[in-house]
Design a protein around this motif. Sequence first.
Motif, short mmCIF file in Angstrom:
data_model
loop_
_atom_site.label_atom_id
_atom_site.label_comp_id
_atom_site.label_asym_id
_atom_site.label_seq_id
_atom_site.Cartn_x
_atom_site.Cartn_y
_atom_site.Cartn_z
N VAL A 58 0.84 -1.20 0.00
CA VAL A 58 0.00 0.00 0.00
C VAL A 58 0.87 1.25 0.00
CG1 VAL A 58 -1.61 1.35 1.39
CG2 VAL A 58 -2.02 -1.08 1.01
N THR A 59 1.95 1.22 0.77
CA THR A 59 2.87 2.37 0.81
C THR A 59 3.47 2.62 -0.57
OG1 THR A 59 3.41 1.98 3.13
CG2 THR A 59 4.97 3.29 1.85
N ARG A 60 3.92 1.55 -1.20
CA ARG A 60 4.55 1.71 -2.53
C ARG A 60 3.51 2.01 -3.61
NH1 ARG A 60 9.79 0.83 -2.47
NH2 ARG A 60 10.75 -0.36 -0.77
N MET A 61 2.32 1.49 -3.45
CA MET A 61 1.24 1.76 -4.39
C MET A 61 0.87 3.24 -4.41
SD MET A 61 -2.63 0.26 -4.18
CE MET A 61 -2.95 1.19 -2.67
N LYS A 62 0.99 3.90 -3.27
CA LYS A 62 0.64 5.32 -3.15
C LYS A 62 1.80 6.25 -3.44
CE LYS A 62 -1.06 6.69 0.55
NZ LYS A 62 -1.18 6.86 2.01
N GLU A 63 3.01 5.74 -3.44
CA GLU A 63 4.19 6.59 -3.51
C GLU A 63 4.14 7.50 -4.74
OE1 GLU A 63 9.04 6.14 -3.07
OE2 GLU A 63 7.75 4.38 -3.13
N ASN A 64 4.23 8.79 -4.49
CA ASN A 64 4.08 9.76 -5.58
C ASN A 64 4.53 11.14 -5.11
OD1 ASN A 64 3.34 10.78 -8.09
ND2 ASN A 64 1.22 11.12 -7.50
N SER A 65 5.81 11.30 -4.89
CA SER A 65 6.36 12.54 -4.35
C SER A 65 6.18 13.70 -5.32
CB SER A 65 7.85 12.35 -4.05
OG SER A 65 8.48 13.58 -3.82
N THR A 66 5.98 14.88 -4.75
CA THR A 66 5.85 16.08 -5.57
C THR A 66 7.16 16.42 -6.26
OG1 THR A 66 4.22 16.93 -4.00
CG2 THR A 66 5.19 18.52 -5.53
N LEU A 80 -2.64 -5.36 -13.02
CA LEU A 80 -3.50 -4.47 -12.23
C LEU A 80 -2.72 -3.81 -11.10
CD1 LEU A 80 -6.75 -6.61 -12.07
CD2 LEU A 80 -6.64 -4.24 -12.83
N MET A 81 -1.85 -4.56 -10.46
CA MET A 81 -1.06 -4.01 -9.36
C MET A 81 -0.19 -2.86 -9.85
SD MET A 81 -0.08 -7.64 -7.57
CE MET A 81 0.68 -7.08 -6.04
N VAL A 82 0.33 -2.96 -11.06
CA VAL A 82 1.18 -1.91 -11.61
C VAL A 82 0.36 -0.71 -12.06
CG1 VAL A 82 2.75 -1.31 -13.49
CG2 VAL A 82 3.00 -3.50 -12.32
N PHE A 83 -0.67 -0.94 -12.85
CA PHE A 83 -1.38 0.17 -13.49
C PHE A 83 -2.40 0.85 -12.59
CE2 PHE A 83 0.39 -1.89 -17.21
CZ PHE A 83 0.75 -0.79 -17.99
N LEU A 84 -2.72 0.25 -11.45
CA LEU A 84 -3.60 0.93 -10.50
C LEU A 84 -2.82 1.57 -9.36
CD1 LEU A 84 -6.66 -1.52 -10.27
CD2 LEU A 84 -6.27 0.42 -11.80
N SER A 85 -1.50 1.59 -9.47
CA SER A 85 -0.66 2.30 -8.51
C SER A 85 -0.39 3.71 -9.01
CB SER A 85 0.65 1.54 -8.29
OG SER A 85 0.41 0.28 -7.69
N GLN A 86 -0.05 4.60 -8.10
CA GLN A 86 0.05 6.01 -8.43
C GLN A 86 1.29 6.37 -9.24
OE1 GLN A 86 -2.11 8.91 -7.63
NE2 GLN A 86 -3.43 7.12 -7.71
N GLY A 87 2.37 5.63 -9.09
CA GLY A 87 3.59 5.95 -9.82
C GLY A 87 3.44 5.73 -11.31
N THR A 88 4.47 6.11 -12.06
CA THR A 88 4.47 5.91 -13.51
C THR A 88 4.64 4.44 -13.84
OG1 THR A 88 5.44 8.10 -13.86
CG2 THR A 88 5.65 6.50 -15.66
N PRO A 89 3.69 3.82 -14.54
CA PRO A 89 3.80 2.39 -14.84
C PRO A 89 4.76 2.13 -15.99
CG PRO A 89 1.79 3.26 -15.79
CD PRO A 89 2.42 4.39 -15.03
N HIS A 108 -4.01 8.49 -11.39
CA HIS A 108 -2.68 9.00 -11.78
C HIS A 108 -2.62 10.49 -11.49
CE1 HIS A 108 -4.16 10.41 -15.90
NE2 HIS A 108 -5.12 9.59 -15.51
N MET A 109 -2.54 10.80 -10.22
CA MET A 109 -2.52 12.18 -9.76
C MET A 109 -1.10 12.76 -9.82
SD MET A 109 -5.68 13.01 -8.79
CE MET A 109 -5.78 14.09 -7.36
N PRO A 110 -0.97 14.08 -9.93
CA PRO A 110 0.36 14.69 -9.96
C PRO A 110 1.01 14.80 -8.58
CG PRO A 110 -1.33 16.37 -10.17
CD PRO A 110 -2.04 15.04 -10.22
N THR A 111 0.20 14.65 -7.53
CA THR A 111 0.73 14.70 -6.16
C THR A 111 0.19 13.49 -5.38
OG1 THR A 111 -1.13 16.07 -5.46
CG2 THR A 111 0.87 17.22 -6.15
N ALA A 112 0.77 13.27 -4.24
CA ALA A 112 0.41 12.10 -3.44
C ALA A 112 -1.01 12.22 -2.89
CB ALA A 112 1.40 11.93 -2.30
#
Length: 744
Positions: free
Chosen positions: A434-442, A512-521, A578-582
């Motif tokens: 979950v932590t890595r799935m959300k990871e998306n630093s500004t 699904l695990m890759v493309f539904l995570s916030q980082g760039t797939p 796929h948000m620009p911020t966390a």
Amino acid sequence: MSERFTTILGNPMMLGVTKTEYGYNFATVAQDTEVSLNLYHKGKADPFVKLIMDESYRFGDVFAVEVRGLDFSNVEYNYQLGDRFVLDPYAKQVCEVYAFGEALHNQEQLASQAFTYVTDPLLGVTRAEQLYPAKNLGVTDASGMDATGASDAGTNRAGATATGATVTGQTITGANVTKDENDKKITHMEKVYHYRSKVASEEFDWEGDHPIAIPYEDTILYKLHVRGFTKHSSSKVAHRGTYRGIIEKIPYLLELGINSVELMPVFEFEEVQKWTLNSKNSYYNPQFNGRTNYWGYTPGMYFAPKAAYASNSSKNQDYTVEFKEMVKALHRAGIEVIVEMYFPSGSSVSLISDCVRHWVVEYHIDGVHIDVCDAAKEALSKDPLLSRIKILTTYWNVNEKNRSYRNLANYNTGFSNCARKLLKGDENQLSEFVTRMKENSTQVATINYITNNNGFTLQDLVSYDRKHNEANGENNNDGEDFNNSWNCGVEGKTRKKKILELRRRQQKNALLMVFLSQGTPLLLAGDEFGNSKSGNNNSYCQDNEVSWLNWKELEKNRDLFEFTKQLIEFRKNHRILHMPTALRDMDYCGLGYPDISYHGEHAWFGDFATYQRQLGVLYCGAYGTMLEKKNSATLEEMETGSKVESEDSMIYVAYNLHWEVHTLALPKLPDGRRWRIYMETGVVDGGMSKSQGESAFYPDSEILVGPRSITVLISETVEVPKKKKTVQGVKKKHESIKSISKDR
């Protein structure tokens, strides 16, 4: 025939060859006391002149001379340091290079003509040096005449110099000319060809092209090997294994939904390996000396594209044009080009910076993937020329809080290792996932992938417990031993239907695990249609069907391709994915829902115990919709609690990577909305739900998720008459799920 030209002191700031108003500036790095610049007419074995740059042409460890008055359209050059012939580390083209791997079949030629790469530990420059340099290196041919046709009688012999003198009609200003006494004793046939570089490059019309700068949150990255992508006959392209082959595959990339490609090394490298018999690595087998280095993670000519990847490389054309045409064609299609570069330890910061700058300016690339020292990374991150160029590396330690543009990205195995473990059912992985799935630093983006070239393909990840690298010739000792893979019950190929169905389910779970995570797939080329390397997780030397994509698999595994394509489209259509911020795990807009929340057997209570392998994740799509609306409230207004209307869907992802059925609670939706199953991997077709109308909706407050499966639900607005809900269809579905046999 004589040619008049003059030389003056060059500009040491312009390393390599640079066109000037009156000629060309040559500048190279060396610690020798003098450096010779050899100029050749195209196709000729001997230089028509050799210019010796002594200490008077030296600036620190840079020797520079400007040559004026020559027609350089068909002139080639190299340098001589003592008895070594070397290529210019900044050369933009390498002449007469073999077709890919050709020297593999001619060991005698390999021994006499190949060059090796030597990194100077003090200067930080990698040079290509001739392995077995010829003993006779002068400008005089076998008849005793120099290259201009004049007799050498009356000149000083055996290395004597004539400074500022006129020799056979050539005015040599400020440079020395030497001749070798032994040259007239040998014939051209006895001489060894010395690699050199072309001075002048063809003009190219970019037609207004420039890097397209797609934000990381909108990027769908696709990693490929230029040769392997289309080399197989099944690729059905006219120019297999080339830059032009990629151009021919642009419609395929667009259909899949790709908007950025990462190319494995495309600089000029020596693909024929030269292992020594006294190698300290006991895994190396001498019988494989001279085999192919397919990947290209080796020192090379960093400023020159790989000639063997061009379809016109053997036609005496400027092969760099084809690389530029590829970039321009990809850009026209809205696809970025990111190139992967390998620099050995000890490479100077200036060399790395100059190289990246060169590819950006000369070839219009959109980014680079590199693994270099911290000093080099800092220099690149602060270079204003590269401020909007994607720079991917293992890890960025950036403390700047006010970067104007997010161009840096972490590219490592953190997400991959965790996702693989959870995929195969390991415990104590859910919280980290979950932590890595959300990871998306500004400040720094994150690249998420589950497979890459240096490991199993996705097909092999679910088909092999162990690596099978015997064909590499290192007794299966090379490659990663800990792959976090699971073969689903049978090692390798099988015809068992239950095993094949489980493997397909696991492949779709992984996607699904890759493309539904916030980082760039990032998707490894071929994973979308089940490409396999038969368990080889380190195919660095396999320039054959082990590494080449077999496009016949596309039709065989069309369901997997369609699933991947629809999944990419689903991600693109929902900004909340796929948000620009966390995401913040809170309701900062007064919508009644946080942007992301977690659910277990009870709604709003996610269970992250070490033994748990199932979780429901709810995304409130309104946050993404507001971000996209041009006239929406500002972030500051949103944080004050201003109500913002939104028609975007809620998305609920039910993960169950356990081998048993589990129930997950569904949060209550706003009035007038219902859940609809959009995608589920736990059914045989494992794709998008095809249900329509009232039957498409899921009326229950909980969902049973089958073993090792993921279900995606979306909310939709409905108007239905008030009546008692029927759950008959749901009960039947639950009974079907419960009947699925355990996989372990």
